[in-house]
Write a protein that holds these residues in place. Sequence first.
Motif, PDB file in Angstrom:
ATOM      1  N   TYR A  14       9.181  82.286  15.420  1.00  0.00           N
ATOM      2  CA  TYR A  14       8.986  83.469  14.577  1.00  0.00           C
ATOM      3  C   TYR A  14       8.430  84.613  15.429  1.00  0.00           C
ATOM      4  N   TRP A  18      10.171  88.333  15.944  1.00  0.00           N
ATOM      5  CA  TRP A  18       9.628  89.532  15.323  1.00  0.00           C
ATOM      6  C   TRP A  18       8.595  90.283  16.159  1.00  0.00           C
ATOM      7  N   ASN A  23       9.372  92.477  10.270  1.00  0.00           N
ATOM      8  CA  ASN A  23      10.075  91.711   9.250  1.00  0.00           C
ATOM      9  C   ASN A  23       9.987  92.506   7.941  1.00  0.00           C
ATOM     10  N   PRO A  24      11.129  92.875   7.352  1.00  0.00           N
ATOM     11  CA  PRO A  24      11.090  93.678   6.123  1.00  0.00           C
ATOM     12  C   PRO A  24      10.508  92.931   4.914  1.00  0.00           C
ATOM     13  N   ASP A  25      10.309  91.630   5.024  1.00  0.00           N
ATOM     14  CA  ASP A  25       9.696  90.872   3.930  1.00  0.00           C
ATOM     15  C   ASP A  25       8.190  91.123   3.829  1.00  0.00           C
ATOM     16  N   TYR A  26       7.613  91.764   4.843  1.00  0.00           N
ATOM     17  CA  TYR A  26       6.176  92.039   4.877  1.00  0.00           C
ATOM     18  C   TYR A  26       5.959  93.528   5.094  1.00  0.00           C
ATOM     19  N   SER A  27       4.831  94.020   4.646  1.00  0.00           N
ATOM     20  CA  SER A  27       4.457  95.407   4.925  1.00  0.00           C
ATOM     21  C   SER A  27       4.033  95.516   6.384  1.00  0.00           C
ATOM     22  N   GLN A  42       1.742  86.075   9.830  1.00  0.00           N
ATOM     23  CA  GLN A  42       3.145  85.732   9.576  1.00  0.00           C
ATOM     24  C   GLN A  42       3.579  84.547  10.455  1.00  0.00           C
ATOM     25  N   SER A  63       2.031  91.360  -1.478  1.00  0.00           N
ATOM     26  CA  SER A  63       2.514  92.727  -1.302  1.00  0.00           C
ATOM     27  C   SER A  63       1.434  93.525  -0.583  1.00  0.00           C
TER      28      SER A  63
END
Length: 161
Positions: A14, A18, A23-27, A42, A63
């Motif tokens: 990972y 990244w 990663n667009p899944d996280y802010s 992450q 979020s």
Amino acid sequence: MRSILYNRTMACAYAERWALARNPDYSSFDGMGGDCTNFVSQCLFAGCGVMNYTPETGWYFISLNDRAPAWTGVNPLYRFLTTNRGAGPYARPAPLSELLPGDIIQLGNGSGSYYHSLLVLEASPYRVYIAAHSQDALWRPLDSYRYRTLRCLHILGARTW
């Protein structure tokens, strides 16, 4: 509650994927104090797959506005990992010489304040290589950083329900 293994290979894979991107899944916390501990969290999650949803003292990300302080804060992450008795990863302080890929290093200043989290990609008696955000790094030698002190966390495993 049962113990599970921490998958160091997945955590490092990972990190490699990244370290130089987001990663667009996280802010992203760039511009809001830095993204280093968010990135390390992450990586830890990639290696264990378990979050701890305990309010205030847990370790989770839902979020930007619904996350635990330990997910993004250097000192709260250290506190969580070294005291966690519930779900999620747990760790012990360790000397640099005992680190393995997937472990964590935190850099500090001379007054004992820690400000930067790094994920270990490789550790040998000769050199340690890391991945990080804030100052994005992939396979950067630890000895290329300027810092006054460091502390190391050896991830022992994780717990799940």
